[in-house]
Design an enzyme around this catalytic site. Structure first.
Site, PDB file in Angstrom:
ATOM      1  N   HIS A 123       1.425  -1.131   0.335  1.00 47.47           N
ATOM      2  CA  HIS A 123      -0.101  -0.207  -0.267  1.00 47.47           C
ATOM      3  C   HIS A 123       0.625   1.215   0.077  1.00 47.47           C
ATOM      4  O   HIS A 123      -0.018   2.163  -0.709  1.00 47.47           O
ATOM      5  CB  HIS A 123      -1.301  -0.033   0.826  1.00 47.47           C
ATOM      6  CG  HIS A 123      -2.807  -0.969   0.917  1.00 47.47           C
ATOM      7  ND1 HIS A 123      -3.618  -0.860   1.243  1.00 47.47           N
ATOM      8  CD2 HIS A 123      -2.775  -2.333   0.244  1.00 47.47           C
ATOM      9  CE1 HIS A 123      -4.289  -1.191   0.801  1.00 47.47           C
ATOM     10  NE2 HIS A 123      -3.461  -2.443   0.445  1.00 47.47           N
ATOM     11  N   HIS A 285      -1.664 -12.781  -2.330  1.00 46.08           N
ATOM     12  CA  HIS A 285      -2.275 -13.614  -1.714  1.00 46.08           C
ATOM     13  C   HIS A 285      -2.211 -14.995  -1.153  1.00 46.08           C
ATOM     14  O   HIS A 285      -2.855 -15.786  -0.798  1.00 46.08           O
ATOM     15  CB  HIS A 285      -3.839 -13.513  -2.416  1.00 46.08           C
ATOM     16  CG  HIS A 285      -4.490 -12.165  -2.935  1.00 46.08           C
ATOM     17  ND1 HIS A 285      -5.340 -11.942  -3.362  1.00 46.08           N
ATOM     18  CD2 HIS A 285      -4.105 -10.740  -2.793  1.00 46.08           C
ATOM     19  CE1 HIS A 285      -5.924 -11.048  -3.529  1.00 46.08           C
ATOM     20  NE2 HIS A 285      -4.923  -9.969  -3.031  1.00 46.08           N
TER      21      HIS A 285
END
Length: 766
Positions: A123, A285
């Site tokens: 992020h 993920h």
């Protein structure tokens, strides 16, 4: 737009989401909870800006941000020198110890903070967008609002607090920008993944960047589609406050193919192709989980920007259960993708492609997917409750990799070849976390990959001696005797150097890419002018280099800058001012093979007010706003922007040779006539049928004397710009004007010369 002005909202049907999670990449964000303080109101006794009263007035504040006075380390601080004192192996060891030392105030999922730090790294870097180069991890911008309080960054404030003891230990030798990227990289290594390396060099900012993050005035809103459903330029994310897309599907609709379309757009705008996209999503993920144990609206208090003083900069206080661990609320999605969330495996791809999936909802009400085979619903260990088992989960965005034909081909290939998959993810992760750092010469440390990547815009090292100041002086004379005009030389030098973007440190004069595609053919650069100048300078280069016997050579890149300097010296002399324009040689020439045409096409200017160029169809802001944007990308101050534009007008540097803004009878000389004429009350300005052109008429006779564009007239219209313009219109301003122009010109010519600066930070060059 001030992104700190948030309107108060309650939980909507859209639970804010992007492509990762606390445990992985980007999914853990939240809807704005009830009680959030970001209301967008003006508090009592708060001064109001001019833009508050006159919203259309030109905002010059981007040219005043990141002032050195904000930097507590001082303008002489040398981060490269400080970083060199680090024992990077010891820093990594400290991070590794932290990863498995769970803290009671924020317990680690599965006993390892690695996935949490991967999300922090992602992020931090993932706001980067290619169209204007803004965003990214350089500067450590996630420390500041609005990014600090974006829904997509929910609970990442805790990740930075976990890292604070390490930052405190190493102080100024390890920036937050570097630490946030390093933490995720070490986290991957800790969980068995072989990364591609790490480079330091991200200097910390001390205030938030002024960035257009979108038109919306509410977090998680999405009102950024243009004609044919295309995402508004230059944005990369689909919602305000998200890094990429809504994982529940486009605007919350669980449509995997629609999600694939949004993913492809968002990842392309952060410089990722399909293969890199699949590698990043699947690889990210593989680790960790998402958090949606309860409904955000029922549990969470305000984000950091709206929290009370007693929270000390932390936000999203959770009033449900323990407030953390198994009660953690971030995105509203809940669960892990794999059965081994703290190990590098191919389980994500095995699960995604091998299982059939059915739609369900998380405890928070968010749309997600679980296997249709219920025997798999007890295959994933719980992150905190011993003995509890859960199903693996997927988001709608995950399923896009299964149902989109192109993504699926790549996913199947990666599943069949784990080594290729590992390498692809390692390279994509390195690119993601280093894409905004500019050329490789800015990289610091001993863990830098030897391989050069084309996305780094490589420029070769010189294998010859650099020319001397005496050589530069001789070459200036030779260029002026070559038949090339002042306008040709100035235009070409400006076209090359002004391609620089301070946002991601791309472009500039080094490499002489103005002589290569695609830059040579850009409309703003006048291709025929560039070709003529390059051809003549190459003749001079060949002649000079063939006569040297001391292994000394001159590059085309240096010759282009020398040519611009020579032209300015002549133009100043013709205006009655003798001046020497400094040139520091040392540039080298890139090849076409070292230049990614598609990637460099994104640097093509849609507007350049300094050349009075504006492409109305491609530009996403007004001509005057694009003037400030261009000046900001060139790290110019308000006076520097002013003197450069006025000087370039007198030099006749307009694209296409138009006379708009050329308020002088002595075109090609470096004079201050632009300012004198603009402030002359004997000239009256009026609109024409063409909204982009104004006429300056003799106030007495009505005769049309000049034409100008909005970017010309704003220097007389805007009160702040007029104040500066007056200085250059003084009767005794001739010498000051020339000297200031030369200083600003030289600054632009050397913006990409990081070898000449110690601070590494282009933002602080103002």
């Amino acid at each position: 737009m001030n992104m700190n002005r948030f309107r108060k909202t309650t939980l909507s049907a859209l639970v804010a989401l992007s492509l990762g999670a606390t445990g992985a990449i980007a999914n853990d964000q939240i809807s704005k909870p009830a009680g959030a303080k970001g209301t967008g109101m003006t508090k009592a006794f708060q001064p109001k800006s001019n833009q508050f009263w006159w919203p259309d007035q030109l905002d010059l504040s981007p040219l005043r941000d990141h002032d050195n006075r904000s930097n507590p380390l001082g303008e002489d601080f040398d981060y490269a020198k400080a970083f060199s004192k680090l024992d990077l192996d010891q820093v990594k060891s400290d991070i590794n110890e932290l990863l498995t030392t769970s803290q009671d105030w924020w317990p680690a999922d599965f006993g390892n903070y690695g996935p949490f730090f991967i999300r922090l790294s992602w992020h931090s870097a993932g706001t980067y967008r290619t169209l204007d180069g803004r965003g990214g991890g350089d500067g450590g911008q996630m420390r500041f609002d609005p990014l600090n309080s974006w829904p997509d960054n929910g609970n990442l404030d805790k990740a930075r607090r976990l890292l604070w003891p390490i930052k405190q230990k190493y102080g100024e030798s390890l920036s937050w920008g570097d630490l946030m990227i390093l933490a995720g990289t070490v986290g991957m290594e800790n969980m068995g993944f072989d990364t591609y390396g790490f480079a330091g060099g991200r200097t910390d900012d001390w205030e938030p960047d002024m960035v257009y993050w979108g038109p919306e005035v509410e977090m998680l809103a999405s009102d950024r589609e243009e004609r044919e459903g295309k995402l508004q330029r230059p944005l990369g994310a689909t919602h305000m406050g998200l890094i990429y897309v809504n994982p529940e599907g486009p605007k919350g609709v669980p449509d995997p193919m629609g999600s694939a379309k949004n993913i492809r757009t968002a990842f392309a705008r952060m410089a990722m192709n399909d293969e890199e996209t699949v590698a990043l999503i699947a690889g990210g993920h593989t680790f960790g989980k998402m958090h949606g144990a309860h409904k955000p609206a029922d549990c969470l208090e305000a984000e950091p920007g709206g929290a009370g003083l007693e929270e000390q900069g932390l936000g999203w206080k959770n009033n449900c259960g323990k407030g953390n661990a198994e009660d953690t609320v971030t995105s509203g999605l809940e669960g892990a993708w794999t059965q081994l969330p703290t190990k590098w495996t191919s389980l994500y791809l095995q699960n995604l492609l091998g299982f059939e999936w059915k739609q369900t909802r998380s405890p928070a009400g968010a749309i997600q997917w679980v296997p249709t085979d219920e025997s798999l619903h007890t295959s994933v260990p719980d992150a905190h409750v011993e003995g509890k088992k859960n199903p693996p989960v997927m988001t709608t965005a995950d399923l896009a990799l299964k149902y989109d034909p192109e993504y699926r081909k790549i996913a199947e290939r990666f599943l069949a070849d784990p080594k290729e998959y590992q390498t692809a993810f390692a390279k994509a992760w390195f690119k993601l976390t280093h894409r905004d750092m500019g050329p490789k010469e800015r990289y610091l440390g001993n863990d830098i990959p030897r391989e050069n990547f084309i996305w780094q815009d490589p420029v070769p090292k010189a294998d010859y001696k650099t020319i001397s100041d005496k050589d530069v002086k001789k070459l200036k004379a030779d260029i002026l005797d070559s038949g090339l005009t002042v306008q040709q030389l100035v235009k070409t030098a400006w076209a090359g150097a002004s391609s620089f973007r301070a946002s991601d440190l791309r472009g500039g004069a080094n490499g002489a890419r103005i002589a290569l595609e695609p830059q040579m053919s850009w409309e703003a650069n006048e291709p025929e002018t560039v070709k003529a100048v390059v051809a003549k300078l190459k003749e001079l280069q060949e002649d000079y280099n063939s006569r040297m016997f001391s292994k000394k050579k001159v590059s085309l890149a240096d010759l282009i800058v020398i040519g611009g300097a020579a032209a300015i010296e002549k133009a100043a002399a013709d205006a009655g001012v003798e001046v020497s324009v400094p040139v520091v040689p040392g540039r080298t020439d890139a090849t076409q093979e070292q230049t990614d045409v598609n990637s460099f096409s994104l640097l093509e200017p849609t507007a350049d007010a300094f050349r009075n160029y504006y492409n109305a169809e491609a530009s996403y802001r007004s001509p005057t706003d694009m003037l400030v944007d261009k000046a900001d990308q060139l790290n110019l101050t308000v006076p520097e922007m002013t003197v450069l534009l006025g000087g370039l007008r007198s030099l006749g540097a307009n694209t296409g040779g138009t006379n708009h803004g050329v308020f002088t009878d002595n075109v090609g000389t470096l004079n201050n006539d632009f300012f004198v004429t603009l402030l002359d009350m004997g000239v009256k300005w009026r609109k024409t049928d063409d909204a982009s052109v104004y006429e300056g008429v003799n106030r007495s006779t009505g005769e049309v004397m000049y034409t100008g564009t909005p970017v010309d007239l704003v220097f007389g219209s805007n009160s702040e710009l007029r104040a500066v313009a007056e200085v250059y219109a003084y009767d005794n301003a001739k010498t000051r004007f020339v000297e200031d122009f030369v200083d600003a010109w030289t600054k632009v010519m050397t913006l990409d010369r990081f070898d000449l600066r110690h601070d590494l930070n282009a933002k602080l060059a103002k």
